[in-house]
Design a protein around this motif. Structure first.
Motif, short mmCIF file in Angstrom:
data_model
loop_
_atom_site.label_atom_id
_atom_site.label_comp_id
_atom_site.label_asym_id
_atom_site.label_seq_id
_atom_site.Cartn_x
_atom_site.Cartn_y
_atom_site.Cartn_z
N ASN A 270 -1.99 11.11 1.55
CA ASN A 270 -1.26 9.83 1.52
C ASN A 270 -1.21 9.19 2.90
O ASN A 270 -1.43 7.98 3.05
N LEU A 271 -0.89 9.98 3.91
CA LEU A 271 -0.79 9.46 5.27
C LEU A 271 -2.14 8.91 5.73
O LEU A 271 -2.21 7.81 6.30
N ASP A 272 -3.20 9.67 5.50
CA ASP A 272 -4.53 9.23 5.90
C ASP A 272 -4.88 7.89 5.26
O ASP A 272 -5.41 6.99 5.93
N ASP A 273 -4.61 7.76 3.98
CA ASP A 273 -4.97 6.53 3.28
C ASP A 273 -4.14 5.35 3.75
O ASP A 273 -4.67 4.25 3.97
N ILE A 274 -2.85 5.55 3.91
CA ILE A 274 -1.98 4.44 4.34
C ILE A 274 -2.40 3.94 5.73
O ILE A 274 -2.52 2.73 5.96
N LEU A 275 -2.64 4.85 6.64
CA LEU A 275 -3.03 4.46 8.00
C LEU A 275 -4.41 3.81 8.01
O LEU A 275 -4.63 2.80 8.70
N ALA A 276 -5.35 4.35 7.27
CA ALA A 276 -6.71 3.82 7.27
C ALA A 276 -6.77 2.42 6.68
O ALA A 276 -7.49 1.55 7.17
N VAL A 277 -6.02 2.19 5.63
CA VAL A 277 -6.07 0.90 4.94
C VAL A 277 -5.34 -0.18 5.72
O VAL A 277 -5.82 -1.32 5.84
N THR A 278 -4.18 0.16 6.28
CA THR A 278 -3.36 -0.87 6.93
C THR A 278 -3.67 -1.05 8.41
O THR A 278 -3.34 -2.10 8.98
N GLY A 279 -4.26 -0.04 9.06
CA GLY A 279 -4.51 -0.13 10.49
C GLY A 279 -3.27 0.06 11.34
O GLY A 279 -3.31 -0.14 12.56
N ALA B 4 -9.63 2.30 -7.06
CA ALA B 4 -8.34 2.57 -7.69
C ALA B 4 -7.21 1.85 -6.96
O ALA B 4 -6.29 1.31 -7.58
N LEU B 5 -7.26 1.87 -5.64
CA LEU B 5 -6.22 1.19 -4.86
C LEU B 5 -6.15 -0.29 -5.19
O LEU B 5 -5.07 -0.83 -5.46
N ASN B 6 -7.29 -0.96 -5.18
CA ASN B 6 -7.29 -2.40 -5.42
C ASN B 6 -6.93 -2.75 -6.86
O ASN B 6 -6.39 -3.83 -7.11
N ALA B 7 -7.20 -1.84 -7.78
CA ALA B 7 -6.82 -2.07 -9.17
C ALA B 7 -5.34 -1.84 -9.40
O ALA B 7 -4.72 -2.48 -10.26
N GLY B 8 -4.72 -0.95 -8.60
CA GLY B 8 -3.35 -0.56 -8.88
C GLY B 8 -2.28 -1.10 -7.97
O GLY B 8 -1.10 -1.04 -8.31
N VAL B 9 -2.66 -1.63 -6.79
CA VAL B 9 -1.65 -2.09 -5.85
C VAL B 9 -0.97 -3.35 -6.38
O VAL B 9 -1.58 -4.17 -7.07
N GLU B 10 0.33 -3.49 -6.09
CA GLU B 10 1.05 -4.67 -6.55
C GLU B 10 0.53 -5.92 -5.84
O GLU B 10 0.31 -5.93 -4.64
N VAL C 289 0.83 -1.20 0.00
CA VAL C 289 0.00 0.00 0.00
C VAL C 289 0.87 1.25 0.00
O VAL C 289 0.56 2.24 -0.69
N TYR C 290 1.95 1.23 0.76
CA TYR C 290 2.86 2.38 0.78
C TYR C 290 3.36 2.67 -0.63
O TYR C 290 3.36 3.83 -1.08
N GLN C 291 3.80 1.65 -1.34
CA GLN C 291 4.37 1.89 -2.67
C GLN C 291 3.30 2.40 -3.63
O GLN C 291 3.60 3.23 -4.50
N TYR C 292 2.07 1.95 -3.48
CA TYR C 292 1.00 2.43 -4.36
C TYR C 292 0.84 3.94 -4.23
O TYR C 292 0.68 4.65 -5.22
N TYR C 293 0.88 4.45 -3.00
CA TYR C 293 0.67 5.88 -2.79
C TYR C 293 1.94 6.70 -2.97
O TYR C 293 1.88 7.85 -3.44
N CYS C 294 3.08 6.15 -2.61
CA CYS C 294 4.30 6.97 -2.52
C CYS C 294 5.23 6.85 -3.72
O CYS C 294 5.97 7.80 -4.03
N HIS C 295 5.28 5.71 -4.36
CA HIS C 295 6.09 5.53 -5.58
C HIS C 295 7.56 5.88 -5.37
O HIS C 295 8.23 6.30 -6.31
N ASN C 296 8.05 5.71 -4.15
CA ASN C 296 9.47 6.07 -3.94
C ASN C 296 10.25 4.98 -3.22
O ASN C 296 11.34 5.22 -2.72
N HIS C 297 9.70 3.75 -3.19
CA HIS C 297 10.36 2.66 -2.47
C HIS C 297 10.13 1.34 -3.20
O HIS C 297 9.44 0.48 -2.70
N PRO C 298 10.69 1.21 -4.47
CA PRO C 298 11.72 2.05 -5.09
C PRO C 298 11.14 3.23 -5.88
O PRO C 298 9.95 3.27 -6.17
#
Length: 451
Positions: free
Chosen positions: A232-241, A287-293, A175-184
């Motif tokens: 980004n922070l709100d989404d990452i925290l909400a999705v992952t808990g 969009a998240l579920n369609a795009g996450v690795e 989920v982090y990589q989906y939103y942040c695109h910097n790891h890698p």
């Protein structure tokens, strides 16, 4: 095969060493190196009651060899046990990195060393903290009824087992990589996220925190974050808990410990999967579920990780657990996973669980630790299992001495593990290892932990 390099350190000690300040005037302390190269610390109180606590520490810490300071730091943290009249022995493990059975073997080696050097204790109790709770529980099961331990205290335990206990960090990594695109970053070589990192990556924890800050502004006051960072922070925290205050440490684990586990212990095989998981709670779940690795585990990697760290529930002696309800690192729902595993093995009579309103992971109230050990010792002598209410009633007597508070929540029952961590539908998962499978795998050459 869950593998590791052979240890080469020679055994030494125990040699007398300085004690932590809290017990410096009331105990004698020792340090040494165990038979597999694991550094250890021992403390024997001047007024020793005859019982021993053997400590299994959390982590896993990363590094090449055994950390000579880790056991000394743990002795300082849990010196309350020595103040209560117990001898204490804790081992740093022979190397850094993952390996539950390896850590269990180092812990057992120290119990034997203590008995050889200081005499047989009247009673011996295991204390497992965090991942050390997994280590201690695995050690109990592998040693059996006559394994030298009379009971165990598991505090803030990671008790879901490795094959499912890190799924929320798997989700965080994706989920982090989906939103942040910097790891890698797009400019960096790509790799499957389940690796954590490529084996030869030079990324440092500080650089990872910089990337997390860049994407989410997590280290900045809310008013200083950009609109994009906050979203980004709100989404990452909400999705992952994952709690905001421990976001960086969880991402660190899902990066560097995953790399160790995959490349150093599993030969590059993938034990993790998220295919079929439906993520929810974001601003745009579709969009998240369609795009996450997405990725699926290698069944042989899951098998070997399960053998190393999953639990059968076949506890041979009384086990008492203590867990903060708002633990930000090992979610309290790990206790539900363990409860169901023990119930499946028909050993519920040997498990008592307690919960507190505290909000920490690494250190709870000294009064509660002292109270827990006293209750466990009484249980092993009398057969009377403690209850959440009896623990709450007995704690204030210890708090008169330690003034650290009693925070029990006698009516609390954690939700199921699946209520906190999305199950892996259709994936390869071994939620509770059967005793038959454990016996079968222990006879397979090459499966498990190398020295």
């Amino acid at each position: 095969m869950l593998s590791a390099p052979a240890a080469t350190s020679a055994t030494s000690g125990p040699e007398e060493a300085p004690c932590p300040e809290a017990i410096a005037s009331t105990a004698t302390c020792y340090r040494g190196v165990g038979p597999a190269g694991a550094h250890y610390s021992v403390a024997v109180p001047d007024q020793w009651r005859g019982s021993l606590v053997v400590h299994a520490h959390g982590g896993p810490d990363l590094g090449e060899g055994s950390d000579p300071e880790r056991s000394a730091e743990d002795l300082d943290r849990w010196s309350v046990m020595v103040r209560e009249g117990y001898a204490w022995a804790g081992s740093s493990y022979r190397r850094g990195g993952y390996g539950t059975r390896m850590a269990a073997e180092d812990t057992e080696n120290l119990r034997r060393l203590f008995t050889r050097e200081f005499g047989r204790p009247r009673q011996t109790f295991l204390h497992g903290q965090s991942w050390g709770g997994n280590v201690a529980a695995k050690l109990l099961e592998s040693r059996g009824r006559h394994g030298g331990y009379d009971g165990a205290l598991l505090t803030s335990g990671v008790l879901g087992g490795g094959s499912r206990g890190y799924d929320y960090r798997v989700d965080l990594r994706a989920v982090y990589q989906y939103y942040c695109h910097n790891h890698p970053r797009p400019s960096e070589p790509s790799y499957p996220l389940w690796q954590g990192l490529p084996k030869d990556s030079t990324l440092t924890p500080a650089q990872l925190r910089d990337r997390l800050q860049e994407c989410t502004g997590y280290a900045s006051p809310e008013e200083e974050r950009s609109t994009g960072q906050q979203r980004n922070l709100d989404d990452i925290l909400a999705v992952t808990g994952v709690p905001e205050r421990s976001l960086a440490s969880h991402l660190n684990f899902a990066t560097f410990t995953f790399r160790d586990l995959v490349h150093e212990r599993l030969g590059g095989r993938n034990p993790f999967g998220n295919r079929g998981v439906r993520y929810s709670g974001s601003h745009d779940d579709r969009a998240l579920n369609a795009g996450v690795e997405r990725f699926s585990p290698d069944p042989t990697a899951v098998r070997d990780l399960s053998y190393d760290s999953d639990l059968t529930g076949r506890i041979p002696v009384p086990v008492l657990t203590l867990h903060a309800i708002d633990d930000p690192t090992a979610f309290v729902e790990h206790e539900s996973a363990y409860r169901e595993t023990v119930r499946g093995a028909h050993r519920s009579r040997l498990l008592a669980q307690s919960f507190t309103t505290e909000t920490e992971h690494s250190a709870l109230s000294d009064a509660e630790y002292a109270n827990s050990l006293a209750a466990l010792e009484s249980w092993t002598r009398t057969g009377h299992r403690p209850t959440p209410r009896s623990l709450a009633r007995s704690c204030p007597a210890f708090d008169q001495k330690y003034d650290s508070g009693c925070h029990y929540a006698p009516d609390f029952v954690p939700g199921s593990y699946a209520s906190r961590v999305e199950p892996r539908p259709g994936g390869t998962r071994w939620p509770a290892m059967s005793a038959a499978r454990e016996r079968a795998w222990s006879r397979v050459d090459g499966v498990g932990i190398a020295p």
